[in-house]
Design a protein around this motif. Structure first.
Motif, PDB file in Angstrom:
ATOM      1  N   TYR A  21       5.058  -7.851   6.203  1.00  0.00           N
ATOM      2  CA  TYR A  21       4.026  -6.904   6.645  1.00  0.00           C
ATOM      3  C   TYR A  21       4.548  -5.956   7.728  1.00  0.00           C
ATOM      4  N   PHE A  24       6.459  -2.688   6.712  1.00  0.00           N
ATOM      5  CA  PHE A  24       5.732  -1.464   6.352  1.00  0.00           C
ATOM      6  C   PHE A  24       5.660  -0.506   7.537  1.00  0.00           C
ATOM      7  N   SER A  28       7.035   3.190   7.362  1.00  0.00           N
ATOM      8  CA  SER A  28       6.147   4.305   7.691  1.00  0.00           C
ATOM      9  C   SER A  28       6.769   5.220   8.734  1.00  0.00           C
ATOM     10  N   VAL A  59       0.078   9.714  -2.758  1.00  0.00           N
ATOM     11  CA  VAL A  59      -0.120   8.863  -3.946  1.00  0.00           C
ATOM     12  C   VAL A  59       1.080   8.929  -4.872  1.00  0.00           C
ATOM     13  N   LYS A  68       9.771  -2.607  -5.913  1.00  0.00           N
ATOM     14  CA  LYS A  68       8.448  -2.053  -6.135  1.00  0.00           C
ATOM     15  C   LYS A  68       8.322  -0.683  -5.482  1.00  0.00           C
ATOM     16  N   LEU A  70       6.487   2.119  -3.727  1.00  0.00           N
ATOM     17  CA  LEU A  70       5.313   2.194  -2.862  1.00  0.00           C
ATOM     18  C   LEU A  70       4.977   3.648  -2.556  1.00  0.00           C
ATOM     19  N   THR A  71       3.691   3.976  -2.629  1.00  0.00           N
ATOM     20  CA  THR A  71       3.254   5.303  -2.200  1.00  0.00           C
ATOM     21  C   THR A  71       3.093   5.290  -0.672  1.00  0.00           C
ATOM     22  N   LYS A  73       0.498   6.125   0.867  1.00  0.00           N
ATOM     23  CA  LYS A  73      -0.815   5.545   1.119  1.00  0.00           C
ATOM     24  C   LYS A  73      -0.725   4.031   1.236  1.00  0.00           C
ATOM     25  N   GLU A  74       0.004   3.385   0.317  1.00  0.00           N
ATOM     26  CA  GLU A  74       0.155   1.935   0.346  1.00  0.00           C
ATOM     27  C   GLU A  74       0.909   1.486   1.596  1.00  0.00           C
ATOM     28  N   GLU A  77      -1.493   1.722   4.574  1.00  0.00           N
ATOM     29  CA  GLU A  77      -2.533   0.691   4.534  1.00  0.00           C
ATOM     30  C   GLU A  77      -2.023  -0.655   5.023  1.00  0.00           C
ATOM     31  N   ASN A  78      -0.705  -0.864   4.978  1.00  0.00           N
ATOM     32  CA  ASN A  78      -0.142  -2.166   5.323  1.00  0.00           C
ATOM     33  C   ASN A  78       0.680  -2.161   6.609  1.00  0.00           C
TER      34      ASN A  78
END
Length: 1002
Positions: A21, A24, A28, A59, A68, A70-71, A73-74, A77-78
């Motif tokens: 977690y 992220f 970011s 998006v 994976k 990841l956008t 946005k994702e 969010e995390n």
């Protein structure tokens, strides 16, 4: 140690999840750094270009994590979510004015007694916790004895719900229902509006049990625009819809324009665009078959959408590719943006900003008729899923017809009622009634649009576009379709926005500029690093090898606290960082308890491995008891606190649970692993080995002197407070607060004098961390409920500041407003929080120790600590160079002190109980209690010292925002330690029934 493999597995698993977690946040920050580099030219960053860069990844894939995609946005969010005090932004509490709702429901009744009751209820609400409707009824009944409410509220607009025969109970139920309905609708409207601000991670929540809605807009730069948008009255409108076969011609022309532009760029020969789009759009307009039917129910829309999709892709209805692909190539410019949806066009959410920019171009506007405008649907829809492709969420795009003067042909003010009902098939529907004027226009509008759609728009977002089945002559309509009950209720609530056009007003506001946010982050990081380094050095110097283990446990504890913030959706605030730093200090207490118990066993000659086992077992009970009491205070603080204070409570609660795990279990795994390998291990250094050994102070004999000393200090302090008053902050008294940065040192007296004339009185001006920074507090226009009150007050403040600096520079770093009603609620809730915490702790101690004397001693000590802190805090504000206000930070400090003090007390109570069980019958209770106090004296001093060091670091490095909180904690740690030794534990002897203490223990 039991279950050791399971504990190791859980430690690794939880640590891995926290690392996942936290990654992220790192990702970011990397994406945002790339955006800043992209937007920076010659050292100057273009915020618009940065926003466009991030929007393009919102998006779309932005990072590959473990295979994976990841956008952005994702990722956002995390990541660890920062509070506004750390990243800057705007916090707003909006209130729906129940008085305005009652005025509308009364038909704007001008009855003098009714209007006076409304005003009296508004005044009563400033100092009452009762709902506004109850206060209004109380005032109305007093002014109009024997007069029923139906005489005011029974009118043609409410005739379907109440009449002149309705009793007060029925009318009150109706009023409460309408107020709650308006609050729910305002919440939905505001939730839609905050998307206009273009900020990431906005937050909105309805404060249950109140008329208030809380909004957070991180990173917003234009507070005035935000206020205007948030406070504007919702506008409900009805528009005729341009169907696909009508607007297709214009879309085709737009396509031609874009194709020519593209060919001009590539130097290709331009060809005429085909009518593909036009004919495909026409195919998509097969309508539904319901009574003013909702476009949500469209049995034939799939066929139209499919035809549109095929033609946009250059395919025939049979699915074969067309031989002439020129038109397909040309139309592909728009097909990358427009998607077929039920009854028309949609745009993928990620492309809405592109379409907005495209349709706002002057040359594009010239293509469309002057009476055409476009509106977005409020909710996304899913396009049909094709083989190998996932469904794409799109927003419907509506082209609607403007009426005279570019207005809607019908507005929501004509609606008299709207409600969710059921049709003759038992399916949910929405019924809607209009006044005579609305019925006349609605009859004409529906007659002209049979077989066509009419869009229902609120604040320029389309909530529904039902198909008209026939002329509606009387204004009573039903809207049906494939609604769920909740969807029908939502639409009915939206339609009521025309019936009750009640504005929401800002009653609490805080704006934090990015400069102050970055400063807070730096101060927070500095306090964490300094606090942790201090603990590391102290623990190693005092406990040697076991100190190293304790440091590792504390480091893991901080890592887990921050990592757990993400999955629980908690926000990290500056007080939250203070909570982490404080947790570090309090986590050491568990390690100290364990180490002291182990050292006790070693002194008795117990083998090292056995001493470790016995030490952990003996300390576990005290650790659990002490931390449960602190958690109780933390939960009370979380429930009654708000904003940053909830952040403080969150990190404190998480930190207590993680410290239990790391101290009681993780550290034991490390120590036993070392011992099992045959390595040497020490629990003391040459400095600490014999420190506090054989101490034998007679604490109990000094208890009465302590009672007198504390009584004199508290008594004289309360007299002083009674004479001078408490220094309430804006949280508790209401008002406006500004933090201003100047380019040079300033005198607070000079700033105060400069603001006197503009504000009509001297405001309160204090230094804020440095001589170049001040905090200004004023109650000027605090009762003004107008939308532009904030701008007027800030304008007056800036008027005085400009006259003061005389060409110099200043910057308003943050602003805050707390209305009198909110201030009263905060004050009342804070009082309840402190008292509730004391009651819960009293109850727990009674249940845990099964003796009233223990609970009375602990509670007396807690009241003592609270009053001591209040006294010293109030007196010291006259001598210290920083502001000491009674606000939410102070309440957070009080509840933390309550938790710390009872933690200290419970540890010694456990030892007292243990010694009473082991003592001989003839041994005097005073002797037993003295032995317990002396036996735990080393732990008391070490714990108090570490927590004091951490609090001092918060005081000096934590920043001005939490300096008052830190100073209150400093006083509290000192008084809490004192009260534990001289009041709480000795009072067990003086408590009622103390003579039977030994017999009851046995």
């Amino acid at each position: 140690m039991r279950n050791k493999p399971l504990l190791i597995f859980l430690t690794c698993l939880v640590s891995a999840l926290c690392l996942y977690y936290l990654s992220f946040t790192w990702i970011s920050r990397g994406i945002e750094k790339d955006a800043e580099e992209f937007a920076t030219t010659n050292g100057v960053m273009d915020q618009r270009k940065k926003a466009q860069y991030l929007d393009s990844l919102w998006v779309n894939p932005a990072f590959n994590l473990l295979g994976k995609e990841l956008t952005y946005k994702e990722v956002k969010e995390n990541e660890v979510k920062l509070g506004l005090d750390l990243m800057g932004g705007m916090h707003v509490t909006m209130e729906v004015d129940a008085g305005d709702i009652l005025k509308v429901l009364s038909g704007n009744n001008q009855n003098k007694a009714f209007l006076e009751a409304l005003m009296e209820a508004r005044e009563l609400q400033k100092t009452s916790q009762s709902p506004y409707i109850d206060l209004f009824y109380q005032a109305f009944s007093t002014k109009n004895p024997g007069v029923k409410l139906n005489t005011v509220f029974s009118n043609k607009n409410n005739s379907s719900r109440i009449d002149y025969s309705s009793d007060d109970k029925k009318v009150l139920a109706y009023l409460n229902e309408e107020v709650q309905s308006t609050i729910d609708r305002s919440f939905e409207i505001l939730r839609t509006r905050i998307d206009k601000f273009g900020v990431t991670q906005p937050n909105i929540q309805q404060l249950k049990g109140t008329n208030r809605i809380q909004i957070e807009l991180p990173g917003i730069s234009d507070a005035a625009r935000a206020r205007k948008i948030l406070q504007s009255v919702a506008k409900l409108e009805f528009f005729e819809v341009w169907e696909g076969n009508e607007f297709g011609t214009y879309i085709n022309s737009l396509n031609d324009l874009l194709v020519k532009e593209e060919e001009a760029k590539k130097g290709l020969k331009s060809e005429s665009a085909s009518d593909t789009f036009k004919s495909a759009a026409a195919d998509s307009t097969t309508t539904d078959s319901t009574a003013v039917a909702s476009n949500a129910d469209s049995s034939n829309s799939d066929t139209g959408a499919a035809a549109l999709a095929k033609k946009l892709e250059g395919k025939s209805d049979s699915g074969d590719a067309k031989k002439d692909t020129s038109s397909a190539k040309q139309s592909s410019i728009l097909t990358s943006l427009f998607k077929p949806v039920y009854g028309g066009l949609g745009v993928s959410i990620k492309d809405t900003s592109k379409v907005n920019r495209l349709l706002s171009r002057d040359d594009v506007k010239a293509i469309f008729p002057t009476n055409m405008k476009y509106l977005w649907g409020v909710k996304p829809e899913a396009t049909g899923q094709t083989a190998g492709k996932e469904q794409d969420e799109v927003l419907p795009l509506y082209f609607v017809k403007k009426g005279r003067d570019n207005q809607a042909p019908l507005e929501g003010s004509v609606i008299t009622d709207a409600r969710q009902d059921f049709d003759d098939r038992g399916q949910p529907e929405v019924t809607m009634a209009m006044n005579s004027e609305g019925a006349r226009i609605w009859k004409r509008l529906t007659a002209a649009n049979i077989g066509r759609r009419i869009a229902i728009a609120l604040d320029n977002y389309v909530y529904s576009a039902p198909n008209v089945r026939g002329e509606i002559p009387n204004g009573n309509s039903s809207i049906s379709g494939s609604f769920t009950i909740d969807e029908a209720k939502d639409l009915a609530n939206i339609l009521k926005a025309g019936k009750l056009p009640v504005p929401t007003r800002i009653v609490e506001e805080e704006v934090v500029g990015p400069t102050l946010g970055k400063e807070s982050i730096n101060q927070g990081l500095m306090s964490i690093i300094a606090g942790f380094l201090t603990i590391i050095i102290f623990m190693i110097a005092y406990y040697n090898n076991s100190g190293v283990v304790a440091d590792i446990a504390v480091l893991l504890n901080v890592f887990l606290v921050v990592g757990i913030l993400v999955p629980v959706q908690a926000v990290l605030t500056l007080p939250g960082i203070a909570g982490i730093v404080l947790t570090v200090g309090m986590a050491v207490d568990a390690n100290v308890l364990i180490n002291e118990r182990i050292r006790d066993e070693i002194r008795l000659g117990v083998p090292l491995k056995e001493a470790v086992s016995k030490g952990y077992s003996a300390a576990s009970t005290s650790i659990w008891d002490a931390n449960i009491t602190t958690v109780l205070a933390g939960f009370v603080l979380f429930y009654f606190g708000s904003g940053p204070i909830q952040g403080f409570a969150t990190t404190l609660i998480i930190g207590i649970f993680t410290s239990l795990f790391t101290s009681v279990y993780f550290s034991r795994i490390l120590i036993e692993s070392r011992l099992n390998k045959g390595g040497s291990f020490s629990f003391s250094t040459a400095f600490s080995k014999d420190l506090f050994k054989d101490v034998n102070f007679d604490f109990v004999s000094k208890r009465k002197a302590a009672y007198v000393f504390s009584s004199v200090v508290i008594g004289s302090g309360l007299v002083f407070i009674f004479m001078t008053g408490l220094n309430y902050g804006v949280d508790f008294k209401g008002g406006w607060k500004y933090v201003v940065q100047f380019d040079q040192s300033v005198s607070t007296d000079d700033v105060r004098s400069a603001l006197n004339a503009p504000l009509g009185g001297f405001p309160e001006v204090k230094s804020f961390g440095s001589s170049e920074k001040v905090q200004i507090t004023t109650s000027y226009m605090i009762d003004d409920l107008s939308d532009d009150a904030a701008m007027k007050v800030q304008g007056k403040v800036e008027e005085g500041l400009k006259a003061f600096v005389k060409g110099g520079k200043y910057e308003i770093l943050s602003t805050a407003k707390v209305g009198p009603t909110v201030a009263n609620d905060i004050k009342v809730n804070s009082t309840i929080a402190v008292l509730l915490a004391l009651v819960l702790i009293f109850a727990y101690i009674v249940l845990r120790f099964r003796k009233l004397g223990y609970a009375m001693g602990a509670t007396l000590a807690l009241f003592h600590d609270v009053l001591m802190v209040l006294v010293f805090y109030s007196v010291c504000r006259y001598f210290l160079p920083f502001s000491l206000e009674i606000d939410q930070n102070f309440i957070a400090a009080i509840l933390t002190i309550v938790g710390y003090s009872v933690n200290d007390t419970v540890v010694i109570f456990d030892r007292v109980r243990e010694f009473f069980k082991d003592s001989v019958l003839e041994e005097d209770p005073k002797t037993v209690i003295n032995k317990a106090l002396n036996d735990t004296f080393s732990r008391t001093v070490v714990t108090a010292s570490t927590v004091l060091l951490v609090v001092l670091i918060l005081l000096f490095f934590g920043g001005e925002t939490i300096r008052g909180l830190s100073f209150a904690l400093l006083i509290g740690v000192i008084t809490g330690t004192y009260s534990t030794i001289y009041i709480a534990v000795p009072f067990v002897i003086d408590a009622p029934g103390a003579k039977k203490i030994k017999e009851e223990v046995e």
